[in-house]
Design a protein around this motif. Structure first.
Motif, PDB file in Angstrom:
ATOM      1  N   SER A  56       0.822  -1.205   0.000  1.00  0.00           N
ATOM      2  CA  SER A  56       0.000   0.000   0.000  1.00  0.00           C
ATOM      3  C   SER A  56       0.858   1.258   0.000  1.00  0.00           C
ATOM      4  O   SER A  56       0.548   2.247  -0.685  1.00  0.00           O
ATOM      5  CB  SER A  56      -0.929  -0.009   1.214  1.00  0.00           C
ATOM      6  N   TRP A  99      -2.807   5.931  -5.538  1.00  0.00           N
ATOM      7  CA  TRP A  99      -4.047   6.092  -4.778  1.00  0.00           C
ATOM      8  C   TRP A  99      -4.692   7.441  -5.100  1.00  0.00           C
ATOM      9  O   TRP A  99      -5.910   7.535  -5.327  1.00  0.00           O
ATOM     10  CB  TRP A  99      -3.781   6.020  -3.283  1.00  0.00           C
ATOM     11  N   THR A 148      -2.967  -1.832   5.230  1.00  0.00           N
ATOM     12  CA  THR A 148      -3.257  -1.292   3.901  1.00  0.00           C
ATOM     13  C   THR A 148      -3.860   0.099   3.997  1.00  0.00           C
ATOM     14  O   THR A 148      -3.510   1.010   3.228  1.00  0.00           O
ATOM     15  CB  THR A 148      -4.224  -2.231   3.146  1.00  0.00           C
ATOM     16  N   ILE A 187      -1.975   4.015   2.836  1.00  0.00           N
ATOM     17  CA  ILE A 187      -2.495   5.081   1.967  1.00  0.00           C
ATOM     18  C   ILE A 187      -2.160   6.420   2.593  1.00  0.00           C
ATOM     19  O   ILE A 187      -2.545   6.699   3.732  1.00  0.00           O
ATOM     20  CB  ILE A 187      -4.019   4.944   1.795  1.00  0.00           C
TER      21      ILE A 187
END
Length: 335
Positions: A76, A85, A272, A276
């Motif tokens: 991530s 992202w 995860t 981000i």
């Protein structure tokens, strides 16, 4: 979406396997006592390899939560470093589609660990325990070392005869807790037989120093039945870890196995979500929170599991300790 699929299946799976194998091998330090018994008993390398092989499923389930957490954060965070992202959010892709690949990976982790805990882990861990017992029984000296009571510590040594490996003289010295006298037992020409008896001795001498006096007794030829050797150290009463999922499990044991299966998935979701990051300045602070929550959840499970009579509610709630932190993090980063 192809970027996420490619990243998870090409980056997550190798990373997860690497950390799982590393932590599984590291977990064998908890079985150091059994490994020492293998060395003392003179067991073959084949028996040792079988012991390691049979314990791999059990240690895999213990290593899986931590390896899933580490791998989830690394993957991530890699997406965050390349701005993927942020790019997916600005393109107007729905949040459900953005989170779909991590959800699928997490569900796969749950089903894999649960399947291993259903039949594979109980069966093979039981076989591993039996191999340890077989290795101990090859050397009568180890029986006294392994099954001695805590309030009566003993010391054992053997004297091998020249040119004869089958017979030996075994000296057993014990001291009761809180007392000063020493009990000494001599087993002359003790041998391991193939009969039902298990062991036989030509003569047994007992020298007990008690109340400032000495008592010497001597017995002739004697057989020692292997069935009388206690095995509660390995299989205590009410122990259900070796029972398959289709057997009559208690509700507490069933909840424990559910907890084991849910932990990798929930910790993977947690790391995860914390991987981000649209604002790199607060990344270190958020990483510290992620580590504390992950380690706390994992060690809460280990603490409850090691208790004598754990509460099944604890097994049901421990995997969800990280859920509020996961939802809060996703709400801030994907809004």
């Amino acid at each position: 979406m192809p970027v996420l699929w490619r990243t998870y299946f090409r980056a997550f799976i190798p990373t997860f396997l690497f950390y799982t194998i590393f932590l599984t091998l590291l977990s064998f330090l908890f079985r150091f006592k059994e490994l020492v018994f293998f060395l003392d008993s003179g067991a073959s390398a084949h028996s040792l390899c079988r012991f390691v092989l049979f314990n791999i499923p059990f240690f895999f389930t213990l290593a899986c939560p931590l390896s899933a957490a580490i791998s989830g954060y690394l993957v991530s965070n890699r997406l965050s470093q390349f701005g993927e992202w942020t790019a997916l959010s600005t393109l107007g892709i729905p949040k459900k589609l953005i989170l779909l690949p991590p959800i699928i990976v997490g569900l796969h982790l749950f089903f894999i660990v649960f399947a291993i805990n259903a039949d594979i882990c109980p069966k093979y861990r039981l076989l591993g325990k039996r191999i340890v017992l077989d290795a101990i029984y090859q050397n009568p000296t180890l029986i006294f070392k392994h099954f001695q009571p805590k309030n009566y510590p003993i010391a054992v040594c053997s004297i091998q005869k020249n040119g004869q490996n089958d017979f030996s003289t075994v000296l057993v010295g014990g001291k009761k807790e809180g007392e000063e006298h020493l009990d000494l037992t001599i087993l002359k020409n003790l041998s391991n037989t193939t009969s039902v008896a298990g062991f036989q001795a030509d003569a047994i001498f007992q020298i007990i120093h008690q109340n400032e006096g000495k008592i010497i007794t001597k017995m002739g030829h004697s057989d020692i039945e292997g069935s009388t050797i206690p095995t509660q150290f390995h299989f205590p009463k009410g122990y259900e870890e070796h029972i398959p999922i289709r057997a009559n499990l208690s509700f507490t044991e069933f909840c424990r196995r559910i907890c084991i299966s849910l932990l990798p998935m929930m910790l993977f979701f947690l790391t995860t979500a914390f991987g981000i990051s649209k604002h790199r300045r607060t990344q270190d602070k958020q990483l510290l929170i992620c580590i504390l929550v992950s380690i706390s959840s994992y060690f809460c499970y280990l603490t409850v599991r090691s208790s004598v009579e754990p509460n099944f509610w604890a097994y049901l709630l421990i995997p969800f300790l990280s859920l509020p932190f996961t939802l809060n993090r996703l709400k801030k980063e994907l809004r």
